[in-house]
Design a protein around this motif. Structure first.
Motif, short mmCIF file in Angstrom:
data_model
loop_
_atom_site.label_atom_id
_atom_site.label_comp_id
_atom_site.label_asym_id
_atom_site.label_seq_id
_atom_site.Cartn_x
_atom_site.Cartn_y
_atom_site.Cartn_z
N PRO A 1 2.28 16.49 18.98
CA PRO A 1 1.18 17.44 19.21
C PRO A 1 -0.18 16.77 19.03
O PRO A 1 -0.38 15.98 18.10
CB PRO A 1 1.42 18.53 18.16
CG PRO A 1 2.25 17.85 17.10
CD PRO A 1 3.10 16.85 17.82
N ILE A 2 -1.09 17.09 19.92
CA ILE A 2 -2.45 16.55 19.82
C ILE A 2 -3.17 17.18 18.63
O ILE A 2 -3.92 16.50 17.92
CB ILE A 2 -3.22 16.81 21.13
CG1 ILE A 2 -2.57 16.00 22.26
CG2 ILE A 2 -4.70 16.42 20.98
CD1 ILE A 2 -3.17 16.28 23.62
N GLY A 3 -2.94 18.47 18.41
CA GLY A 3 -3.49 19.13 17.23
C GLY A 3 -4.71 19.97 17.47
O GLY A 3 -5.14 20.69 16.56
N ASP A 4 -5.30 19.92 18.66
CA ASP A 4 -6.51 20.71 18.90
C ASP A 4 -6.18 22.15 19.27
O ASP A 4 -6.99 23.04 19.08
CB ASP A 4 -7.38 20.06 19.97
CG ASP A 4 -6.61 19.78 21.26
OD1 ASP A 4 -5.39 20.04 21.30
OD2 ASP A 4 -7.23 19.30 22.22
N GLU A 5 -4.98 22.38 19.82
CA GLU A 5 -4.54 23.74 20.11
C GLU A 5 -3.04 23.73 20.33
O GLU A 5 -2.43 22.69 20.59
CB GLU A 5 -5.25 24.31 21.33
CG GLU A 5 -5.00 23.55 22.62
CD GLU A 5 -5.74 24.16 23.80
OE1 GLU A 5 -5.12 24.96 24.52
OE2 GLU A 5 -6.92 23.83 23.98
N THR B 1 5.58 -3.14 26.25
CA THR B 1 4.22 -2.60 26.26
C THR B 1 4.27 -1.16 25.76
O THR B 1 5.10 -0.38 26.20
CB THR B 1 3.61 -2.64 27.67
OG1 THR B 1 3.43 -4.02 28.05
CG2 THR B 1 2.26 -1.94 27.71
N SER B 2 3.38 -0.84 24.82
CA SER B 2 3.31 0.51 24.26
C SER B 2 1.97 1.14 24.58
O SER B 2 0.93 0.47 24.53
CB SER B 2 3.51 0.48 22.74
OG SER B 2 4.84 0.11 22.40
N LEU B 3 1.99 2.42 24.88
CA LEU B 3 0.77 3.15 25.15
C LEU B 3 0.95 4.61 24.78
O LEU B 3 2.07 5.09 24.57
CB LEU B 3 0.36 3.04 26.62
CG LEU B 3 1.25 3.76 27.64
CD1 LEU B 3 0.44 4.27 28.81
CD2 LEU B 3 2.33 2.81 28.14
N VAL B 4 -0.18 5.31 24.69
CA VAL B 4 -0.19 6.75 24.46
C VAL B 4 -0.99 7.38 25.59
O VAL B 4 -2.06 6.90 25.94
CB VAL B 4 -0.84 7.10 23.10
CG1 VAL B 4 -0.86 8.60 22.89
CG2 VAL B 4 -0.11 6.41 21.96
N VAL C 1 0.86 -1.19 0.00
CA VAL C 1 0.00 0.00 0.00
C VAL C 1 0.89 1.24 0.00
O VAL C 1 2.09 1.17 0.29
CB VAL C 1 -0.95 0.02 1.22
CG1 VAL C 1 -1.91 -1.15 1.17
CG2 VAL C 1 -0.15 0.00 2.52
N ALA C 2 0.29 2.38 -0.30
CA ALA C 2 1.07 3.60 -0.52
C ALA C 2 1.37 4.37 0.76
O ALA C 2 2.33 5.14 0.80
CB ALA C 2 0.34 4.51 -1.51
N THR C 3 0.56 4.19 1.81
CA THR C 3 0.73 5.00 3.02
C THR C 3 0.56 4.14 4.26
O THR C 3 -0.07 3.07 4.23
CB THR C 3 -0.28 6.15 3.08
OG1 THR C 3 -1.61 5.60 3.20
CG2 THR C 3 -0.19 7.02 1.83
N VAL C 4 1.08 4.65 5.37
CA VAL C 4 0.88 4.00 6.67
C VAL C 4 -0.60 3.96 7.01
O VAL C 4 -1.12 2.96 7.51
CB VAL C 4 1.68 4.74 7.76
CG1 VAL C 4 1.23 4.31 9.15
CG2 VAL C 4 3.18 4.49 7.60
N ALA C 5 -1.30 5.06 6.75
CA ALA C 5 -2.73 5.13 7.06
C ALA C 5 -3.51 4.05 6.32
O ALA C 5 -4.43 3.43 6.88
CB ALA C 5 -3.28 6.51 6.71
N LEU D 1 -1.58 5.53 14.94
CA LEU D 1 -1.87 4.56 16.00
C LEU D 1 -2.56 5.22 17.19
O LEU D 1 -3.40 4.60 17.85
CB LEU D 1 -0.58 3.89 16.46
CG LEU D 1 0.07 2.93 15.47
CD1 LEU D 1 1.39 2.39 16.03
CD2 LEU D 1 -0.85 1.77 15.13
N ALA D 2 -2.22 6.48 17.45
CA ALA D 2 -2.81 7.17 18.60
C ALA D 2 -4.26 7.55 18.36
O ALA D 2 -5.02 7.73 19.32
CB ALA D 2 -2.00 8.42 18.92
N THR D 3 -4.67 7.65 17.11
CA THR D 3 -6.00 8.18 16.80
C THR D 3 -6.91 7.20 16.07
O THR D 3 -8.07 7.55 15.80
CB THR D 3 -5.87 9.46 15.95
OG1 THR D 3 -5.14 9.18 14.75
CG2 THR D 3 -5.14 10.55 16.73
N THR D 4 -6.42 6.01 15.76
CA THR D 4 -7.25 5.03 15.03
C THR D 4 -7.67 3.91 15.97
O THR D 4 -6.84 3.10 16.38
CB THR D 4 -6.48 4.44 13.84
OG1 THR D 4 -5.99 5.49 13.02
CG2 THR D 4 -7.40 3.53 13.02
N PRO D 5 -8.93 3.83 16.34
CA PRO D 5 -9.37 2.73 17.20
C PRO D 5 -9.44 1.42 16.43
O PRO D 5 -9.55 1.39 15.20
CB PRO D 5 -10.78 3.17 17.64
CG PRO D 5 -11.25 4.06 16.53
CD PRO D 5 -10.02 4.76 16.00
#
Length: 313
Positions: A239-243, A204-207, A41-45, A78-82
């Motif tokens: 950065p979270i990106g909301d502010e 173990t990995s977490l955010v 595939v072309a992207t990580v997403a 990974l942090a934003t995709t459930p």
């Protein structure tokens, strides 16, 4: 809940392609992928989406480079995709060469292309030998090789030698990386159903996000691990990106979520942080077992639990 890996040779495995990338080299290390269908595939997403929507049973994506650090696209996705979880990790030594169409001389190279993570890993060689070059970013090193074949704007590509199996290119200069010990870490992701069994040499990995932006907030987060004798092998902010000024932290711990000390630490983080994403517990690629003191091993936690139960009786 512990779930096993897919049956060897079944299902589809997505990876950051096209064929010939370092990600494909990582996929070659996955035992259960042998004989299965490999989907570039072309992207990580896109690789992550393939797992979420069931197109693939697993996917391999880059997450960290020993020179450039974390791969931002992977960490943010990974942090934003459930619905996804890390099931394993694999290390690939990184070796770069300057490749061009047959008959090209290095004196003719004016424009080069490669992946933006690969480009700075060769900056010293490039500065010395191609000081006046132009750079065109490519979505992958294999895509760079394809451009060197098909795009007249490109004179040469920086990529690994495996792309020579797929593209009609010649090696102009081999081994142009600035660090000969460079390694990229890749992760195997799958659905968030259970975790692999503990091996004793796990990660173990977490955010986690901080509840407030004030002095000592990060220290209080990290104390959840230090007070339980847990070593962090990596912590990186994004950065979270909301502010402006709001960050989340990607953290790698030595140990498995079924280890009592790790489980207690995650509970502490969840009480402290407004948003925690558990990315998974999985075998470490280097198979190194962490050093755990007797006051932090599973037996010590079990003894304390029995003592507390006896108090209630």
């Amino acid at each position: 809940m512990i779930h096993s890996t897919p049956t060897v040779g079944t299902g589809t495995y997505s990876y950051l392609g096209p064929a010939g990338t370092f990600t494909e080299d990582a996929l070659r290390q996955v035992p259960e992928a042998v004989g299965a269908l490999w989907r570039p595939v072309a992207t990580v997403a896109q690789a992550i989406d393939d797992v979420v929507d069931g197109t693939s049973v697993r996917a391999v994506i880059p997450i960290e480079n020993s020179i450039e650090g974390g791969v931002s696209a992977t960490q943010d996705a990974l942090a934003t995709t459930p619905g996804v979880r890390i099931w394993g990790e694999y290390l690939v030594p990184i070796h770069f060469a300057l490749l061009a169409r047959p008959g090209t001389r290095i004196e003719q190279v004016r424009t080069i292309t490669t992946h933006p993570v690969s480009y700075p890993q060769c900056r010293n060689w490039i500065a010395e030998h191609l000081p006046d070059h132009a750079f065109i970013p490519a979505p992958s090193n294999a895509a760079a090789a394809a451009a060197a074949v098909n795009d007249d704007r490109v004179d040469a590509a920086i990529a690994g030698l495996r792309v020579l199996d797929h593209y009609d290119l010649e090696v102009l200069v081999d081994d142009i990386g600035d660090n000969h010990n460079a390694v990229t870490r890749f992760v195997l992701i799958g659905p968030d159903h259970g975790v692999p069994e503990p091996t004793g040499a796990d990660k173990t990995s977490l955010v986690a996000e901080l509840p407030v932006d004030e002095a000592g907030a990060l220290l209080r987060l990290l104390e959840q691990f230090s007070t339980r004798g847990i070593n962090m092998s990596r912590i990186e902010s994004r950065p979270i990106g909301d502010e402006l000024g709001r960050y989340r932290f990607t953290i790698d711990l030595e140990g498995h979520v079924l280890d009592a000390r790790v489980a207690e630490a995650l509970k502490g983080v969840r009480r402290f942080s407004p948003n925690v994403v558990f990315l998974g517990s999985f075998p470490r690629a280097n198979h190194e077992r962490p050093t755990v003191t007797t006051v932090h091993d599973n037996a010590a936690f079990a003894t304390a639990e029995r003592w507390f139960d006896e108090l209630l009786e």
